[in-house]
Design an enzyme around this catalytic site. Structure first.
Site, PDB file in Angstrom:
ATOM      1  N   GLU A 266     -68.688  41.027  -2.775  1.00  0.00           N
ATOM      2  CA  GLU A 266     -68.602  39.610  -2.417  1.00  0.00           C
ATOM      3  C   GLU A 266     -69.645  38.790  -3.176  1.00  0.00           C
ATOM      4  O   GLU A 266     -69.396  37.646  -3.569  1.00  0.00           O
ATOM      5  CB  GLU A 266     -68.791  39.441  -0.905  1.00  0.00           C
ATOM      6  CG  GLU A 266     -67.638  39.989  -0.072  1.00  0.00           C
ATOM      7  CD  GLU A 266     -66.319  39.312  -0.420  1.00  0.00           C
ATOM      8  OE1 GLU A 266     -66.235  38.072  -0.312  1.00  0.00           O
ATOM      9  OE2 GLU A 266     -65.374  40.021  -0.835  1.00  0.00           O
ATOM     10  N   TRP A 269     -68.291  38.345  -6.613  1.00  0.00           N
ATOM     11  CA  TRP A 269     -67.331  37.238  -6.620  1.00  0.00           C
ATOM     12  C   TRP A 269     -68.060  35.902  -6.728  1.00  0.00           C
ATOM     13  O   TRP A 269     -67.613  34.989  -7.436  1.00  0.00           O
ATOM     14  CB  TRP A 269     -66.488  37.240  -5.334  1.00  0.00           C
ATOM     15  CG  TRP A 269     -65.227  38.029  -5.399  1.00  0.00           C
ATOM     16  CD1 TRP A 269     -64.979  39.232  -4.809  1.00  0.00           C
ATOM     17  CD2 TRP A 269     -64.019  37.660  -6.087  1.00  0.00           C
ATOM     18  NE1 TRP A 269     -63.691  39.637  -5.077  1.00  0.00           N
ATOM     19  CE2 TRP A 269     -63.077  38.698  -5.856  1.00  0.00           C
ATOM     20  CE3 TRP A 269     -63.636  36.566  -6.863  1.00  0.00           C
ATOM     21  CZ2 TRP A 269     -61.793  38.663  -6.381  1.00  0.00           C
ATOM     22  CZ3 TRP A 269     -62.356  36.528  -7.385  1.00  0.00           C
ATOM     23  CH2 TRP A 269     -61.441  37.567  -7.147  1.00  0.00           C
ATOM     24  N   TRP A 297     -46.421  18.096  -5.631  1.00  0.00           N
ATOM     25  CA  TRP A 297     -46.876  18.200  -4.245  1.00  0.00           C
ATOM     26  C   TRP A 297     -46.186  17.155  -3.362  1.00  0.00           C
ATOM     27  O   TRP A 297     -45.980  16.013  -3.786  1.00  0.00           O
ATOM     28  CB  TRP A 297     -48.385  17.997  -4.170  1.00  0.00           C
ATOM     29  CG  TRP A 297     -49.177  18.929  -5.038  1.00  0.00           C
ATOM     30  CD1 TRP A 297     -49.874  18.611  -6.170  1.00  0.00           C
ATOM     31  CD2 TRP A 297     -49.355  20.340  -4.842  1.00  0.00           C
ATOM     32  NE1 TRP A 297     -50.475  19.731  -6.702  1.00  0.00           N
ATOM     33  CE2 TRP A 297     -50.176  20.808  -5.907  1.00  0.00           C
ATOM     34  CE3 TRP A 297     -48.916  21.253  -3.886  1.00  0.00           C
ATOM     35  CZ2 TRP A 297     -50.564  22.137  -6.028  1.00  0.00           C
ATOM     36  CZ3 TRP A 297     -49.290  22.578  -4.007  1.00  0.00           C
ATOM     37  CH2 TRP A 297     -50.098  23.015  -5.066  1.00  0.00           C
ATOM     38  N   ASN A 332     -63.626  34.284   6.495  1.00  0.00           N
ATOM     39  CA  ASN A 332     -63.085  34.305   5.136  1.00  0.00           C
ATOM     40  C   ASN A 332     -61.614  34.695   5.087  1.00  0.00           C
ATOM     41  O   ASN A 332     -60.835  34.126   4.311  1.00  0.00           O
ATOM     42  CB  ASN A 332     -63.901  35.258   4.259  1.00  0.00           C
ATOM     43  CG  ASN A 332     -63.530  35.106   2.788  1.00  0.00           C
ATOM     44  OD1 ASN A 332     -63.629  34.022   2.226  1.00  0.00           O
ATOM     45  ND2 ASN A 332     -63.090  36.188   2.174  1.00  0.00           N
ATOM     46  N   TRP A 350     -53.924  21.335  -3.378  1.00  0.00           N
ATOM     47  CA  TRP A 350     -55.097  22.129  -3.007  1.00  0.00           C
ATOM     48  C   TRP A 350     -56.379  21.313  -3.037  1.00  0.00           C
ATOM     49  O   TRP A 350     -57.334  21.611  -2.309  1.00  0.00           O
ATOM     50  CB  TRP A 350     -55.233  23.344  -3.930  1.00  0.00           C
ATOM     51  CG  TRP A 350     -55.429  23.038  -5.388  1.00  0.00           C
ATOM     52  CD1 TRP A 350     -54.455  22.919  -6.335  1.00  0.00           C
ATOM     53  CD2 TRP A 350     -56.673  22.803  -6.067  1.00  0.00           C
ATOM     54  NE1 TRP A 350     -55.010  22.631  -7.571  1.00  0.00           N
ATOM     55  CE2 TRP A 350     -56.369  22.558  -7.439  1.00  0.00           C
ATOM     56  CE3 TRP A 350     -58.007  22.791  -5.668  1.00  0.00           C
ATOM     57  CZ2 TRP A 350     -57.344  22.289  -8.393  1.00  0.00           C
ATOM     58  CZ3 TRP A 350     -58.991  22.522  -6.614  1.00  0.00           C
ATOM     59  CH2 TRP A 350     -58.658  22.280  -7.955  1.00  0.00           C
ATOM     60  N   TRP A 373     -59.830  27.967  -3.558  1.00  0.00           N
ATOM     61  CA  TRP A 373     -58.651  27.120  -3.412  1.00  0.00           C
ATOM     62  C   TRP A 373     -57.694  27.270  -4.592  1.00  0.00           C
ATOM     63  O   TRP A 373     -56.469  27.290  -4.401  1.00  0.00           O
ATOM     64  CB  TRP A 373     -59.068  25.660  -3.240  1.00  0.00           C
ATOM     65  CG  TRP A 373     -59.353  25.357  -1.793  1.00  0.00           C
ATOM     66  CD1 TRP A 373     -60.570  25.309  -1.179  1.00  0.00           C
ATOM     67  CD2 TRP A 373     -58.379  25.102  -0.781  1.00  0.00           C
ATOM     68  NE1 TRP A 373     -60.414  25.045   0.164  1.00  0.00           N
ATOM     69  CE2 TRP A 373     -59.080  24.912   0.428  1.00  0.00           C
ATOM     70  CE3 TRP A 373     -56.993  25.014  -0.774  1.00  0.00           C
ATOM     71  CZ2 TRP A 373     -58.428  24.636   1.629  1.00  0.00           C
ATOM     72  CZ3 TRP A 373     -56.338  24.740   0.425  1.00  0.00           C
ATOM     73  CH2 TRP A 373     -57.047  24.556   1.606  1.00  0.00           C
TER      74      TRP A 373
END
Length: 446
Positions: A266, A269, A297, A332, A350, A373
């Site tokens: 993590e 990341w 969208w 998460n 988004w 996102w």
């Protein structure tokens, strides 16, 4: 005199920039600026993050006083503050730790230019990440845009240089900076100097508490087993503390390395998304993959409002949004589910979800929020393919089978007060998303 500028590093211990400042001799004056360019844009004046920063700055000032110095704290526009410091104190140099967000880069360039008028050097250091973008590169050169090969190179780089630390060998990149050895170089101060209050800056207590960063061995050891279950207190809550530097990323990475590989992943990341922002700054405002700019969208205002309020009729989505609204935290696993529902089932841009998270999350930082996102919407690096759409019912069964998490945050679930159907059911939303994405991407590539 030299000045050290605290920003996202609200600690003395293991602080790279502060260490280098002190190493150069003294006296060293530490400062912090409550930045009006940021604070004035916040939508709520009961922002728990501002309160947390204020509390952390207050504790930092107390720590400096224990060493016979003090922290000078300002509230204003950075350029104006630095013009005052430049002309009134005439420092020999200004030191700080690097920040990679677009506003921070622009601000630092402006401050450096302002100081250069008086030939005052502006020196910055890596402190917020383990590796910067140019330190983990492909063999052929250039940044990675896929996580797994990035992670492998990250780990190889980490282990490429070992040094002694006590009785063990650790990575040179995780060794702490021995800041405490040089604190005698701090500027002696007779303070305490006043710190602007929340009220003086136009803010008020939020009523939201930022939990401490978990350090319990049992929680960290079982992180990989518990982290996906939102009803279980199985996550570290390190986010706000890493974001504002009340803990050291090197210290947390050492801890993760010796307890849980998933937890270390993590943190990798986190570096990965920071590296993406550094290498591809355009992602701050748009898709990494330009073809995704063509997604039409729907952006139905009523649907977005219901999503924000946690009233979509999807239990796990509603629980997540209500947890976020009440506490500034969302698990998460649930973040991925609510992001998928917004971008795929509701076909809402988004960027609207990203901004809502930016306004609410205690742990908000641009790189990770943006990366997450874009992953959910499909237009980012190493993104979830557009045709993989979370089935919220199966996610519920897998990660909150007994509805413990849902019942905590959606007490009316199971009663007549809760919607009997989602505002957009799974099959309809999935089929529509697949059609819209496929057609838009085909048109963009034609």
């Amino acid at each position: 005199m030299t000045i050290f500028w605290h920003r996202r590093d609200l600690r003395i211990s293991d602080n790279a920039g502060l260490y280098h400042t002190l190493l150069g001799g003294g006296p060293v004056l530490p400062v912090f600026i409550f930045d009006r360019n940021i604070l004035d844009e916040l939508p709520s004046k009961k922002d728990a993050r501002v309160e947390f920063i204020h509390d952390s700055v207050t504790e930092l000032a107390k720590a400096y006083r224990e060493y016979g110095s003090d922290l000078r704290v300002f509230y204003g526009y950075p350029l104006e503050v630095w013009e005052f410091l430049r002309d009134s104190l005439r420092p020999e140099a200004v030191y700080t730790n690097r920040d990679y967000e677009p506003y921070a880069l622009e601000r630092d360039r402006a401050v450096a230019n302002l100081l250069s008028i008086r030939e005052i050097p502006f020196r910055d250091y890596k402190d917020h990440v383990i590796f910067e973008s140019d330190e983990v590169q492909k063999k052929a050169g250039g940044p990675y845009t896929v996580y797994t090969p990035y992670m492998r190179t990250w780990l190889r780089t980490l282990d490429s240089r070992l040094v002694s630390f006590g009785e063990e060998k650790i990575s040179y990149f995780l060794k702490p900076y021995p800041t405490e050895r040089y604190l005698h170089h701090l500027l002696p101060e007779k303070g305490p100097y006043p710190i602007p209050t929340l009220a003086e800056m136009g803010f008020a207590p939020s009523g939201v508490e930022v939990p401490p960063a978990a350090e319990g061995r049992d929680l960290l050891t079982h992180y990989d087993q518990n982290r996906d279950f939102p009803a279980v207190a199985g996550t570290t809550r390190w986010g706000p503390h890493l974001r504002h530097g009340t803990v050291s990323i090197r210290e947390r990475a050492r801890l993760a390395r010796t307890t849980n590989d998933t937890l270390l992943g993590e943190l990798i990341w986190r570096d990965f998304y920071s590296n993406i922002l550094q290498a591809f700054p355009h992602v701050a405002k748009g898709n990494y993959r330009p073809e995704y700019d063509h997604i039409p969208w729907i952006n139905k205002e009523e649907h977005f409002r219901l999503w924000c309020e946690g009233k979509t009729g999807v239990p796990i989505v509603d629980a997540g949004m209500r947890q976020l609204n009440a506490t500034g935290f969302m698990h998460n696993r649930v973040r991925m589910i609510v992001a998928s529902y917004l971008t795929k089932h509701l076909l809402i841009d988004w960027r609207l979800g990203e901004k809502y998270f930016a306004d609410k999350l205690l742990c908000y930082e641009l790189a990770s929020n943006n990366g997450g996102w874009q992953w959910a919407a499909g237009g980012g690096v190493d993104a979830q393919p557009y045709f993989r759409i979370f089935n919220f019912d199966s996610q519920q069964r897998k990660f909150d089978k007994e509805y413990r998490y849902v019942k905590r945050w959606v007490p009316e679930y199971g009663t007549e007060s809760y919607p009997q159907e989602p505002i957009v059911p799974h099959k309809f939303g999935r089929d529509r998303a697949l059609r819209v994405y496929k057609e838009a991407l085909a048109e963009a590539r034609s």
